[in-house]
Design a protein around this motif. Structure first.
Motif, PDB file in Angstrom:
ATOM      1  N   MET A  84       0.852  -1.193   0.000  1.00  0.00           N
ATOM      2  CA  MET A  84       0.000   0.000   0.000  1.00  0.00           C
ATOM      3  C   MET A  84       0.886   1.240   0.000  1.00  0.00           C
ATOM      4  N   ASP A  85       0.792   2.012  -1.047  1.00  0.00           N
ATOM      5  CA  ASP A  85       1.575   3.242  -1.199  1.00  0.00           C
ATOM      6  C   ASP A  85       0.647   4.446  -1.256  1.00  0.00           C
ATOM      7  N   SER A  86       1.232   5.616  -1.034  1.00  0.00           N
ATOM      8  CA  SER A  86       0.469   6.873  -1.087  1.00  0.00           C
ATOM      9  C   SER A  86      -0.810   6.764  -0.255  1.00  0.00           C
ATOM     10  N   LEU A  87      -0.657   6.307   0.948  1.00  0.00           N
ATOM     11  CA  LEU A  87      -1.812   6.081   1.808  1.00  0.00           C
ATOM     12  C   LEU A  87      -2.522   7.377   2.164  1.00  0.00           C
ATOM     13  N   LYS A  88      -3.845   7.257   2.289  1.00  0.00           N
ATOM     14  CA  LYS A  88      -4.688   8.395   2.627  1.00  0.00           C
ATOM     15  C   LYS A  88      -5.443   8.104   3.922  1.00  0.00           C
ATOM     16  N   PRO A  89      -5.888   9.134   4.633  1.00  0.00           N
ATOM     17  CA  PRO A  89      -6.664   8.882   5.864  1.00  0.00           C
ATOM     18  C   PRO A  89      -7.886   8.001   5.626  1.00  0.00           C
ATOM     19  N   GLU A  90      -8.477   8.102   4.460  1.00  0.00           N
ATOM     20  CA  GLU A  90      -9.658   7.284   4.171  1.00  0.00           C
ATOM     21  C   GLU A  90      -9.326   5.813   3.945  1.00  0.00           C
ATOM     22  N   ASP A  91      -8.054   5.467   3.935  1.00  0.00           N
ATOM     23  CA  ASP A  91      -7.652   4.058   3.860  1.00  0.00           C
ATOM     24  C   ASP A  91      -7.663   3.402   5.235  1.00  0.00           C
ATOM     25  N   THR A  92      -7.899   4.186   6.274  1.00  0.00           N
ATOM     26  CA  THR A  92      -7.937   3.653   7.626  1.00  0.00           C
ATOM     27  C   THR A  92      -9.049   2.624   7.759  1.00  0.00           C
ATOM     28  N   ALA A  93      -8.682   1.421   8.203  1.00  0.00           N
ATOM     29  CA  ALA A  93      -9.646   0.320   8.304  1.00  0.00           C
ATOM     30  C   ALA A  93      -8.943  -0.899   8.868  1.00  0.00           C
ATOM     31  N   VAL A  94      -9.735  -1.909   9.181  1.00  0.00           N
ATOM     32  CA  VAL A  94      -9.185  -3.235   9.458  1.00  0.00           C
ATOM     33  C   VAL A  94      -9.118  -3.974   8.129  1.00  0.00           C
ATOM     34  N   TYR A  95      -7.965  -4.495   7.813  1.00  0.00           N
ATOM     35  CA  TYR A  95      -7.752  -5.177   6.543  1.00  0.00           C
ATOM     36  C   TYR A  95      -7.777  -6.690   6.756  1.00  0.00           C
ATOM     37  N   TYR A  96      -8.524  -7.372   5.878  1.00  0.00           N
ATOM     38  CA  TYR A  96      -8.714  -8.809   5.986  1.00  0.00           C
ATOM     39  C   TYR A  96      -8.233  -9.515   4.724  1.00  0.00           C
ATOM     40  N   CYS A  97      -7.595 -10.628   4.935  1.00  0.00           N
ATOM     41  CA  CYS A  97      -7.255 -11.540   3.860  1.00  0.00           C
ATOM     42  C   CYS A  97      -8.383 -12.565   3.749  1.00  0.00           C
ATOM     43  N   ALA A  98      -8.773 -12.909   2.524  1.00  0.00           N
ATOM     44  CA  ALA A  98      -9.866 -13.845   2.307  1.00  0.00           C
ATOM     45  C   ALA A  98      -9.496 -14.837   1.224  1.00  0.00           C
ATOM     46  N   ALA A  99     -10.071 -16.031   1.311  1.00  0.00           N
ATOM     47  CA  ALA A  99      -9.752 -17.059   0.320  1.00  0.00           C
ATOM     48  C   ALA A  99     -10.948 -17.975   0.102  1.00  0.00           C
ATOM     49  N   THR A 100     -10.933 -18.608  -1.063  1.00  0.00           N
ATOM     50  CA  THR A 100     -11.940 -19.612  -1.372  1.00  0.00           C
ATOM     51  C   THR A 100     -11.341 -20.628  -2.328  1.00  0.00           C
ATOM     52  N   ARG A 101     -11.829 -21.847  -2.297  1.00  0.00           N
ATOM     53  CA  ARG A 101     -11.298 -22.880  -3.181  1.00  0.00           C
ATOM     54  C   ARG A 101     -11.799 -22.718  -4.596  1.00  0.00           C
ATOM     55  N   SER A 102     -12.879 -21.989  -4.782  1.00  0.00           N
ATOM     56  CA  SER A 102     -13.478 -21.869  -6.103  1.00  0.00           C
ATOM     57  C   SER A 102     -12.845 -20.730  -6.895  1.00  0.00           C
ATOM     58  N   PRO A 103     -12.672 -20.912  -8.186  1.00  0.00           N
ATOM     59  CA  PRO A 103     -12.241 -19.776  -9.013  1.00  0.00           C
ATOM     60  C   PRO A 103     -13.374 -18.759  -9.085  1.00  0.00           C
ATOM     61  N   ILE A 104     -13.028 -17.516  -9.121  1.00  0.00           N
ATOM     62  CA  ILE A 104     -14.024 -16.446  -9.131  1.00  0.00           C
ATOM     63  C   ILE A 104     -13.821 -15.577 -10.361  1.00  0.00           C
ATOM     64  N   SER A 105     -14.905 -15.344 -11.084  1.00  0.00           N
ATOM     65  CA  SER A 105     -14.791 -14.526 -12.290  1.00  0.00           C
ATOM     66  C   SER A 105     -14.614 -13.060 -11.908  1.00  0.00           C
ATOM     67  N   PRO A 106     -14.053 -12.278 -12.810  1.00  0.00           N
ATOM     68  CA  PRO A 106     -13.835 -10.845 -12.530  1.00  0.00           C
ATOM     69  C   PRO A 106     -15.128 -10.113 -12.185  1.00  0.00           C
ATOM     70  N   ARG A 107     -16.247 -10.594 -12.700  1.00  0.00           N
ATOM     71  CA  ARG A 107     -17.514  -9.887 -12.478  1.00  0.00           C
ATOM     72  C   ARG A 107     -17.953  -9.924 -11.021  1.00  0.00           C
ATOM     73  N   VAL A 108     -17.558 -10.973 -10.290  1.00  0.00           N
ATOM     74  CA  VAL A 108     -18.064 -11.140  -8.925  1.00  0.00           C
ATOM     75  C   VAL A 108     -16.958 -11.215  -7.884  1.00  0.00           C
ATOM     76  N   VAL A 109     -15.745 -10.880  -8.262  1.00  0.00           N
ATOM     77  CA  VAL A 109     -14.616 -11.040  -7.344  1.00  0.00           C
ATOM     78  C   VAL A 109     -14.789 -10.193  -6.087  1.00  0.00           C
ATOM     79  N   ALA A 110     -15.559  -9.124  -6.147  1.00  0.00           N
ATOM     80  CA  ALA A 110     -15.737  -8.235  -5.001  1.00  0.00           C
ATOM     81  C   ALA A 110     -16.838  -8.692  -4.051  1.00  0.00           C
ATOM     82  N   ASN A 111     -17.486  -9.798  -4.350  1.00  0.00           N
ATOM     83  CA  ASN A 111     -18.590 -10.273  -3.530  1.00  0.00           C
ATOM     84  C   ASN A 111     -18.056 -10.963  -2.278  1.00  0.00           C
TER      85      ASN A 111
END
Length: 128
Positions: A84-111
């Motif tokens: 993470m570069d050029s960080l801004k105050p609005e980047d303040t948050a708890v950051y989580y790593c997530a994983a799944t065994r299924s491949p995810i298409s670009p259309r739904v990767v944010a779900n």
């Protein structure tokens, strides 16, 4: 079964950089789809950046961090890093790593509902 542990969070001034790391345990992690999410106080968990697959692997990045955040995966060490570069105050948050065994298409990767495994999160605070 996969277990995820994030590290690298902390306090940084605006314009600074941090590198988060997600260490995974469990077999076959190399074939998992992984992503980073974040959650600010009072807000819903939101997608930051992750790997998608639709015939080939691609990286999807939220518009709010595009050009500033980069994801990388090391299959040998079984880690997924978030630079993470050029960080801004609005980047303040708890950051989580997530994983799944299924491949995810670009259309739904944010779900957020498509990911089965989550780390405990690491706090990132950006001061102005």
């Amino acid at each position: 079964q996969v277990q995820l542990v994030e590290s690298g969070g902390g306090l940084v001034q605006a314009g600074g950089s941090l590198r988060l790391s997600c260490a995974a345990s469990g077999r076959s992690f190399n074939s998992y789809t992984v992503a980073w999410f974040r959650q600010a106080p009072g807000k819903e968990r939101e997608f930051v950046v992750g790997f998608a697959w639709y015939g080939e692997t691609s990286i999807k990045t939220a518009d709010s961090v595009k050009g500033r955040f980069t994801i990388s995966k090391n299959n040998t060490n079984r880690t997924v890093d978030l630079q993470m570069d050029s960080l801004k105050p609005e980047d303040t948050a708890v950051y989580y790593c997530a994983a799944t065994r299924s491949p995810i298409s670009p259309r739904v990767v944010a779900n957020v509902k498509l990911y089965n495994y989550w780390g405990q999160g690491t706090q990132v605070t950006v001061s102005s």
